[in-house]
Design an enzyme around this catalytic site. Sequence first.
Site, PDB file in Angstrom:
ATOM      1  N   CYS A 350      -0.160  -8.733  -4.695  1.00  0.00           N
ATOM      2  CA  CYS A 350      -0.528  -8.176  -6.061  1.00  0.00           C
ATOM      3  C   CYS A 350      -1.231  -9.297  -7.017  1.00  0.00           C
ATOM      4  O   CYS A 350      -2.309  -8.998  -7.500  1.00  0.00           O
ATOM      5  CB  CYS A 350       0.272  -7.337  -6.870  1.00  0.00           C
ATOM      6  SG  CYS A 350       1.872  -6.701  -6.008  1.00  0.00           S
ATOM      7  N   ARG A 379       9.078 -13.588   2.468  1.00  0.00           N
ATOM      8  CA  ARG A 379      10.424 -13.261   1.647  1.00  0.00           C
ATOM      9  C   ARG A 379      11.745 -13.816   2.251  1.00  0.00           C
ATOM     10  O   ARG A 379      11.853 -13.387   3.409  1.00  0.00           O
ATOM     11  CB  ARG A 379      10.615 -11.539   1.545  1.00  0.00           C
ATOM     12  CG  ARG A 379       9.231 -10.927   0.973  1.00  0.00           C
ATOM     13  CD  ARG A 379       9.515  -9.847   0.949  1.00  0.00           C
ATOM     14  NE  ARG A 379       8.205  -9.028   0.058  1.00  0.00           N
ATOM     15  CZ  ARG A 379       7.841  -7.629   0.369  1.00  0.00           C
ATOM     16  NH1 ARG A 379       8.697  -7.020   0.533  1.00  0.00           N
ATOM     17  NH2 ARG A 379       6.791  -7.353  -0.460  1.00  0.00           N
ATOM     18  N   GLN A 397       1.199  -7.431   5.243  1.00  0.00           N
ATOM     19  CA  GLN A 397       0.889  -6.036   4.834  1.00  0.00           C
ATOM     20  C   GLN A 397      -0.530  -5.603   4.908  1.00  0.00           C
ATOM     21  O   GLN A 397      -1.485  -6.465   4.429  1.00  0.00           O
ATOM     22  CB  GLN A 397       1.348  -6.073   3.144  1.00  0.00           C
ATOM     23  CG  GLN A 397       2.775  -6.317   2.907  1.00  0.00           C
ATOM     24  CD  GLN A 397       3.097  -6.108   1.570  1.00  0.00           C
ATOM     25  OE1 GLN A 397       2.412  -6.879   0.801  1.00  0.00           O
ATOM     26  NE2 GLN A 397       4.233  -5.417   1.166  1.00  0.00           N
ATOM     27  N   ASP A 399      -2.132  -4.145   2.851  1.00  0.00           N
ATOM     28  CA  ASP A 399      -2.013  -3.903   1.350  1.00  0.00           C
ATOM     29  C   ASP A 399      -3.234  -3.471   0.780  1.00  0.00           C
ATOM     30  O   ASP A 399      -4.533  -3.730   0.949  1.00  0.00           O
ATOM     31  CB  ASP A 399      -1.524  -5.272   0.531  1.00  0.00           C
ATOM     32  CG  ASP A 399      -0.776  -4.924  -0.369  1.00  0.00           C
ATOM     33  OD1 ASP A 399      -0.477  -3.801  -0.827  1.00  0.00           O
ATOM     34  OD2 ASP A 399      -0.218  -5.921  -0.850  1.00  0.00           O
ATOM     35  N   HIS A 401      -5.049  -2.899  -3.458  1.00  0.00           N
ATOM     36  CA  HIS A 401      -4.856  -2.553  -5.037  1.00  0.00           C
ATOM     37  C   HIS A 401      -6.114  -1.896  -5.596  1.00  0.00           C
ATOM     38  O   HIS A 401      -6.988  -2.258  -5.527  1.00  0.00           O
ATOM     39  CB  HIS A 401      -4.836  -3.867  -5.651  1.00  0.00           C
ATOM     40  CG  HIS A 401      -3.205  -4.451  -5.247  1.00  0.00           C
ATOM     41  ND1 HIS A 401      -3.245  -5.442  -4.238  1.00  0.00           N
ATOM     42  CD2 HIS A 401      -1.970  -4.232  -5.631  1.00  0.00           C
ATOM     43  CE1 HIS A 401      -1.948  -5.640  -4.068  1.00  0.00           C
ATOM     44  NE2 HIS A 401      -1.279  -4.981  -4.835  1.00  0.00           N
ATOM     45  N   LYS A 481       7.043   5.220  -7.230  1.00  0.00           N
ATOM     46  CA  LYS A 481       6.208   5.267  -6.126  1.00  0.00           C
ATOM     47  C   LYS A 481       6.352   6.403  -5.434  1.00  0.00           C
ATOM     48  O   LYS A 481       7.394   7.165  -5.464  1.00  0.00           O
ATOM     49  CB  LYS A 481       6.646   4.042  -5.424  1.00  0.00           C
ATOM     50  CG  LYS A 481       7.991   4.147  -4.950  1.00  0.00           C
ATOM     51  CD  LYS A 481       8.634   2.835  -4.045  1.00  0.00           C
ATOM     52  CE  LYS A 481      10.076   2.835  -3.639  1.00  0.00           C
ATOM     53  NZ  LYS A 481      10.408   2.025  -2.664  1.00  0.00           N
ATOM     54  N   HIS A 527      -0.794   0.123  -6.278  1.00  0.00           N
ATOM     55  CA  HIS A 527      -0.321  -0.808  -5.193  1.00  0.00           C
ATOM     56  C   HIS A 527      -0.453   0.486  -3.974  1.00  0.00           C
ATOM     57  O   HIS A 527       0.353   1.183  -4.287  1.00  0.00           O
ATOM     58  CB  HIS A 527       0.824  -1.522  -5.151  1.00  0.00           C
ATOM     59  CG  HIS A 527       1.051  -2.337  -6.390  1.00  0.00           C
ATOM     60  ND1 HIS A 527       0.809  -3.443  -6.440  1.00  0.00           N
ATOM     61  CD2 HIS A 527       1.293  -1.984  -7.710  1.00  0.00           C
ATOM     62  CE1 HIS A 527       1.277  -3.991  -7.747  1.00  0.00           C
ATOM     63  NE2 HIS A 527       1.435  -2.979  -8.373  1.00  0.00           N
TER      64      HIS A 527
HETATM   65 ZN   LIG Z   1       0.771  -5.041  -4.933  1.00  0.00          ZN
END
Ligand SMILES: [Zn+2]
Length: 650
Positions: A350, A379, A397, A399, A401, A481, A527
Amino acid sequence: MSGITVTLPDGSPLELPEGASGADAAAAIGPRLAKDALGVKVDGELRDLAAPLPDGAAIAIVTPTSEGDDADDALWLIRHDAAHVMATAVVELWPGTKVSIGPPIADGFYYDFEFPDGERPSEADLERIEAAMRAHIDADEPFERSELPVAEAVERFRDAGEPYKVELIEDLERDQGAETVSLYRNGPFTDLCRGPHSPSTSRIGAFKLNSIAGAYWRGDESRQMLTRIYGTAFHRQADLDRHLEQLERARESDHRRLGPELDLFRFREEAPGMPFWLPQGTVLLELIEREVREQLGKRGYREIRTPEVLDEELWHRSGHWDNYRENMYFVEPSQREGDQRRFALKPMNCPGACLVFGSERHSYRDLPLRLAEFGKVFRYEREGVLHGLLRVRAFTQDDAHVYCTLEQVPAEVDSICSAIDELYARFGFDEVQVELSTRPEKSVGTDEQWARAEGGLREALERQGRDYEVSPGEGTFYGPKIDFHVTDALGRSWQLGTCQLDFQMPERFELAYQGEDNAEHRPVMIHRALLGSMERFAGILIEHHGGRFPAWLAPTQAAILPVSDPHVGYARAVAARLGAAGVRNRVDERAESVGRKVRDAELAKVPLMLVLGEREEAEGTVSVRSHTDGDLGAMDPDRVPELLEAGRRD
Ligand SMILES: [Zn+2]
Ligand SMILES: [Zn+2]
């Protein structure tokens, strides 16, 4: 004569004498129920049958044929019973064994023991323990509850050489102000236990001990390592058999076994929790990515790539420093340049996306701005929780945004939900469960922001007429979420996608766009990930298919097997032709018998085997053997692509 009245599940009242128990209630209803009863729910709480019922309570008798929650309670009771009976057997077989705790768990039960010096049972001993348990079950020993003052209980367990029980009692006294504790006796064994239990050991229908593992006392690595024995119990043998069969299927489809076996990935000591993807697995990842990219293209996303190592200051700004530091990797920069800055590996994509958004001026006409990234994140998970591809320390990910206005949120969430439906169906997951998670205890942002964020997500779900569950307090620290779950071929549920609203990060990064009114406004940030972690999804897919992927997803679709050396040239020519037609293939050029080559291709779970020898070479054909459909006979190699396409796309 005074009496009590309780309410039965159908709403009818039942009059009983003062002091009547659950067992009395069952007997008053009928002899069959009295015989089957395992426990009683009193105002929703599971109790011993022998406990007296309070006047006015709503009760339900729990039996092996109970349904819904009561069915879970019925299993819970006999598994709890079985844990005590297992401890009975273990203490009998290994005198001097110290007992600690033995709870029922989701699929069975366990008990943790400290065995006498030098003694430790192995898996080979499980049958012996089972036999001793069976003797106690056949003896139909009642579970008898008693209450003891704390001091007496401490003395009793201290005399018995049971330090773990003494510690538990002392904690109950200190932390909960307990004055008495309850004990349960079955046959020769007495345990400190809150209960409840079924009336007697004979109620354990069918049971099995599964495995032995190590477990620290109270899960604390600085304390005594105990020996944990796992088992399970069911009311009926048929249910136990079905469960064991499923465990066996799960073992066979375990991705940690199949990964190296199918040359997909490996783990190495040099990087715990970080998979090394082999060529076959890399193809699998690319095929998954291709499907995700198709959704990105259809839904107006643009792809970006951001750095994996970023200045520590950024993580202060993003809030990760305060909320996520213990899970982050930090990087020592080279001293050569005298660089004083400290860097961290990104645990999330992010902040990088926010820097991309913030490095340009935006107008309301740019919104919604959808930035996607296959972003590698790191992580620092504790070693003990790592689990194959399902829990790793480095993963990618899928991912994205989305920067938009509050009004645009429901339409964006709609689009994300549709992408998820299509993508999951593509991989063979047709049923999607949706879960809305709300504000957790540890969070940033104001009450009003949270209320608006949660309202926006609810609105989108309700507009779609979707069934969803609410998980209070399970949101992320920066916003509420929606999570998306699927059920795999073995009936297990997996969380994959997520869609999280965030008012906080645009604030922290001072993101802005110019509105129609020419003034500066803050965008809202969504996200979202469709599959979550590519690595984890690959692991789930491997297990879902037991490593036998549908043809379109198989890293190698066709194994070309020349019968002997002279035919390798023809095999290579066929391989080139199929390759040009987009068929992922490989030629087995080893000097092995064709029988051996077929067997190996089968073990590698390749969908099609193309055998070619003298006749095939002379006729310009291949003999096709399909994993699912068996021998398909000789055919022109040009027909192979259509065999693979069958079942490919609608
Ligand atoms: Zn994010
Ligand atoms: Zn117990």
